[in-house]
Design a protein around this motif. Structure first.
Motif, PDB file in Angstrom:
ATOM      1  N   PRO A  89       0.803  -1.226   0.000  1.00 43.50           N
ATOM      2  CA  PRO A  89       0.000   0.000   0.000  1.00 43.50           C
ATOM      3  C   PRO A  89       0.841   1.285   0.000  1.00 43.50           C
ATOM      4  O   PRO A  89       0.356   2.331  -0.418  1.00 43.50           O
ATOM      5  CB  PRO A  89      -0.826  -0.106   1.289  1.00 43.50           C
ATOM      6  N   ASN A  90       2.080   1.215   0.448  1.00 51.91           N
ATOM      7  CA  ASN A  90       2.950   2.396   0.439  1.00 51.91           C
ATOM      8  C   ASN A  90       3.581   2.643  -0.927  1.00 51.91           C
ATOM      9  O   ASN A  90       4.106   3.730  -1.176  1.00 51.91           O
ATOM     10  CB  ASN A  90       4.043   2.267   1.499  1.00 51.91           C
ATOM     11  N   ASN A  91       3.571   1.638  -1.783  1.00 54.89           N
ATOM     12  CA  ASN A  91       4.130   1.732  -3.141  1.00 54.89           C
ATOM     13  C   ASN A  91       3.213   0.993  -4.109  1.00 54.89           C
ATOM     14  O   ASN A  91       3.654   0.111  -4.842  1.00 54.89           O
ATOM     15  CB  ASN A  91       5.537   1.128  -3.189  1.00 54.89           C
ATOM     16  N   GLY A  92       1.938   1.367  -4.099  1.00 54.54           N
ATOM     17  CA  GLY A  92       0.921   0.645  -4.861  1.00 54.54           C
ATOM     18  C   GLY A  92       1.148   0.617  -6.359  1.00 54.54           C
ATOM     19  O   GLY A  92       0.623  -0.251  -7.046  1.00 54.54           O
ATOM     20  N   ASN A  93       1.929   1.551  -6.901  1.00 53.36           N
ATOM     21  CA  ASN A  93       2.163   1.569  -8.345  1.00 53.36           C
ATOM     22  C   ASN A  93       3.372   0.731  -8.758  1.00 53.36           C
ATOM     23  O   ASN A  93       3.590   0.527  -9.950  1.00 53.36           O
ATOM     24  CB  ASN A  93       2.318   3.004  -8.846  1.00 53.36           C
ATOM     25  N   THR A  94       4.138   0.228  -7.795  1.00 51.85           N
ATOM     26  CA  THR A  94       5.289  -0.611  -8.139  1.00 51.85           C
ATOM     27  C   THR A  94       5.190  -2.020  -7.556  1.00 51.85           C
ATOM     28  O   THR A  94       5.837  -2.934  -8.043  1.00 51.85           O
ATOM     29  CB  THR A  94       6.612   0.032  -7.676  1.00 51.85           C
ATOM     30  N   SER A  95       4.399  -2.187  -6.506  1.00 53.57           N
ATOM     31  CA  SER A  95       4.201  -3.492  -5.887  1.00 53.57           C
ATOM     32  C   SER A  95       2.702  -3.692  -5.721  1.00 53.57           C
ATOM     33  O   SER A  95       2.072  -3.074  -4.861  1.00 53.57           O
ATOM     34  CB  SER A  95       4.910  -3.549  -4.531  1.00 53.57           C
ATOM     35  N   GLN A 127     -10.146  -6.004   0.830  1.00 54.41           N
ATOM     36  CA  GLN A 127     -10.179  -4.725   0.127  1.00 54.41           C
ATOM     37  C   GLN A 127      -9.363  -4.815  -1.152  1.00 54.41           C
ATOM     38  O   GLN A 127      -8.313  -5.458  -1.184  1.00 54.41           O
ATOM     39  CB  GLN A 127      -9.577  -3.612   0.988  1.00 54.41           C
ATOM     40  N   PHE A 128      -9.861  -4.127  -2.169  1.00 55.03           N
ATOM     41  CA  PHE A 128      -9.154  -3.967  -3.428  1.00 55.03           C
ATOM     42  C   PHE A 128      -8.842  -2.479  -3.533  1.00 55.03           C
ATOM     43  O   PHE A 128      -9.691  -1.685  -3.935  1.00 55.03           O
ATOM     44  CB  PHE A 128     -10.010  -4.468  -4.596  1.00 55.03           C
ATOM     45  N   GLN A 129      -7.633  -2.111  -3.114  1.00 55.59           N
ATOM     46  CA  GLN A 129      -7.212  -0.714  -3.087  1.00 55.59           C
ATOM     47  C   GLN A 129      -6.623  -0.352  -4.452  1.00 55.59           C
ATOM     48  O   GLN A 129      -5.697  -1.014  -4.915  1.00 55.59           O
ATOM     49  CB  GLN A 129      -6.178  -0.481  -1.991  1.00 55.59           C
ATOM     50  N   VAL A 130      -7.160   0.695  -5.077  1.00 53.58           N
ATOM     51  CA  VAL A 130      -6.760   1.080  -6.431  1.00 53.58           C
ATOM     52  C   VAL A 130      -5.870   2.321  -6.365  1.00 53.58           C
ATOM     53  O   VAL A 130      -6.238   3.331  -5.761  1.00 53.58           O
ATOM     54  CB  VAL A 130      -7.994   1.361  -7.312  1.00 53.58           C
ATOM     55  N   TYR A 131      -4.695   2.227  -7.013  1.00 50.52           N
ATOM     56  CA  TYR A 131      -3.707   3.304  -7.029  1.00 50.52           C
ATOM     57  C   TYR A 131      -3.496   3.792  -8.461  1.00 50.52           C
ATOM     58  O   TYR A 131      -3.599   3.014  -9.413  1.00 50.52           O
ATOM     59  CB  TYR A 131      -2.373   2.802  -6.472  1.00 50.52           C
ATOM     60  N   ASP A 132      -3.183   5.075  -8.597  1.00 50.27           N
ATOM     61  CA  ASP A 132      -2.869   5.615  -9.922  1.00 50.27           C
ATOM     62  C   ASP A 132      -1.371   5.447 -10.203  1.00 50.27           C
ATOM     63  O   ASP A 132      -0.642   4.850  -9.416  1.00 50.27           O
ATOM     64  CB  ASP A 132      -3.332   7.068 -10.064  1.00 50.27           C
ATOM     65  N   SER A 133      -0.914   5.979 -11.323  1.00 49.22           N
ATOM     66  CA  SER A 133       0.475   5.793 -11.752  1.00 49.22           C
ATOM     67  C   SER A 133       1.490   6.485 -10.838  1.00 49.22           C
ATOM     68  O   SER A 133       2.666   6.159 -10.868  1.00 49.22           O
ATOM     69  CB  SER A 133       0.658   6.277 -13.187  1.00 49.22           C
ATOM     70  N   THR A 134       1.034   7.416  -9.991  1.00 49.80           N
ATOM     71  CA  THR A 134       1.942   8.081  -9.052  1.00 49.80           C
ATOM     72  C   THR A 134       2.000   7.366  -7.710  1.00 49.80           C
ATOM     73  O   THR A 134       2.750   7.775  -6.827  1.00 49.80           O
ATOM     74  CB  THR A 134       1.518   9.549  -8.812  1.00 49.80           C
ATOM     75  N   GLY A 135       1.196   6.330  -7.527  1.00 51.51           N
ATOM     76  CA  GLY A 135       1.156   5.605  -6.265  1.00 51.51           C
ATOM     77  C   GLY A 135       0.158   6.164  -5.274  1.00 51.51           C
ATOM     78  O   GLY A 135       0.139   5.770  -4.108  1.00 51.51           O
ATOM     79  N   THR A 136      -0.718   7.056  -5.725  1.00 50.07           N
ATOM     80  CA  THR A 136      -1.743   7.658  -4.866  1.00 50.07           C
ATOM     81  C   THR A 136      -2.980   6.765  -4.835  1.00 50.07           C
ATOM     82  O   THR A 136      -3.467   6.339  -5.885  1.00 50.07           O
ATOM     83  CB  THR A 136      -2.121   9.066  -5.386  1.00 50.07           C
ATOM     84  N   VAL A 162      -3.902  -3.252  -5.048  1.00 51.89           N
ATOM     85  CA  VAL A 162      -3.321  -3.966  -3.919  1.00 51.89           C
ATOM     86  C   VAL A 162      -4.480  -4.630  -3.182  1.00 51.89           C
ATOM     87  O   VAL A 162      -5.499  -3.980  -2.909  1.00 51.89           O
ATOM     88  CB  VAL A 162      -2.559  -3.000  -2.984  1.00 51.89           C
ATOM     89  N   ILE A 163      -4.349  -5.914  -2.886  1.00 55.61           N
ATOM     90  CA  ILE A 163      -5.393  -6.640  -2.158  1.00 55.61           C
ATOM     91  C   ILE A 163      -4.968  -6.749  -0.697  1.00 55.61           C
ATOM     92  O   ILE A 163      -3.865  -7.210  -0.400  1.00 55.61           O
ATOM     93  CB  ILE A 163      -5.618  -8.045  -2.750  1.00 55.61           C
ATOM     94  N   VAL A 164      -5.846  -6.315   0.208  1.00 55.38           N
ATOM     95  CA  VAL A 164      -5.589  -6.395   1.639  1.00 55.38           C
ATOM     96  C   VAL A 164      -6.673  -7.271   2.254  1.00 55.38           C
ATOM     97  O   VAL A 164      -7.865  -7.021   2.066  1.00 55.38           O
ATOM     98  CB  VAL A 164      -5.594  -4.994   2.293  1.00 55.38           C
ATOM     99  N   VAL A 165      -6.238  -8.305   2.982  1.00 53.66           N
ATOM    100  CA  VAL A 165      -7.165  -9.207   3.667  1.00 53.66           C
ATOM    101  C   VAL A 165      -6.870  -9.132   5.158  1.00 53.66           C
ATOM    102  O   VAL A 165      -5.723  -9.324   5.579  1.00 53.66           O
ATOM    103  CB  VAL A 165      -7.010 -10.663   3.169  1.00 53.66           C
ATOM    104  N   ASP A 166      -7.883  -8.834   5.949  1.00 51.01           N
ATOM    105  CA  ASP A 166      -7.740  -8.752   7.404  1.00 51.01           C
ATOM    106  C   ASP A 166      -8.829  -9.615   8.026  1.00 51.01           C
ATOM    107  O   ASP A 166     -10.018  -9.326   7.883  1.00 51.01           O
ATOM    108  CB  ASP A 166      -7.871  -7.305   7.873  1.00 51.01           C
ATOM    109  N   THR A 167      -8.418 -10.674   8.701  1.00 49.24           N
ATOM    110  CA  THR A 167      -9.384 -11.629   9.250  1.00 49.24           C
ATOM    111  C   THR A 167      -9.611 -11.451  10.745  1.00 49.24           C
ATOM    112  O   THR A 167     -10.252 -12.301  11.369  1.00 49.24           O
ATOM    113  CB  THR A 167      -8.927 -13.073   8.963  1.00 49.24           C
TER     114      THR A 167
END
Length: 184
Positions: A89-95, A127-136, A162-167
């Motif tokens: 989540p801190n680098n969503g456009n590269t990882s 969650q399916f967190q969607v980031y743009d090309s700048t990582g925002t 980025v997919i985040v799963v919290d159980t």
């Protein structure tokens, strides 16, 4: 007066004649046009979905469709009281788990939604967190009914998920399985 009557009668005859020809011009028609509608793998479709850098849990399956499978290998699923991130989540456009690319020639609004079966709590456990090309972070979709909306994605525009799963708070009988829908 007779001239005006003759012109009126002639005009009426012309109107009636042209109406009858217009009504019987043709009753059927056919025009053939070429259409190219190839069925391709998800990573080369109009709205392309391509697996990312997060490992083997997100992949193109044997039919070319993007698949998310936490039972890959010998696993039965995810652990209770755990937190997983497919991507960073801190680098969503590269990882990221996968990306979405508009391969059409024109802009589109794209929506991600997830229908899951979690009825135990109101927390967004997947969650399916969607980031743009700048990582925002642009938006998030989850199993609680929240959709992610991407407005005016240009031709060639790429967004990263980025997919985040919290159980935490769920039991070992919980099931977060569902359907991710990407629509444009």
């Amino acid at each position: 007066m007779q001239t005006k009557a003759k012109i009126g009668i002639l005009a009426l005859v012309l109107v009636v004649a042209s109406a009858s020809f217009a009504a019987t011009a043709f009753t059927t028609g056919s025009v053939d046009r070429q259409a190219n509608v190839n069925v391709v793998n998800d990573d080369t479709g109009l709205i392309a979905l391509e697996d990312g850098t997060s490992g083997g849990l997100v992949f193109q399956n044997s039919t070319g469709a993007l698949e998310i499978d936490f039972t890959k290998g010998g696993a039965g699923g995810v652990n209770t009281a755990a937190h997983y991130e497919l991507g960073d989540p801190n680098n969503g456009n590269t990882s990221y788990a996968f990306n979405i690319t508009n391969l059409d020639a024109e802009s589109h609004d794209i929506t991600l939604s997830y229908s899951g079966s979690d009825s135990e709590d109101t927390d967004a456990n997947i969650q399916f967190q969607v980031y743009d090309s700048t990582g925002t972070l642009v938006d998030t979709a989850d199993e609680e009914g929240n959709s992610a909306s991407l407005t005016g994605v240009a031709s060639g525009g790429v967004h990263y998920v980025v997919i985040v799963v919290d159980t935490h708070g769920l039991t070992n009988a919980s099931d977060l399985s569902g359907t991710l829908t990407v629509s444009a």
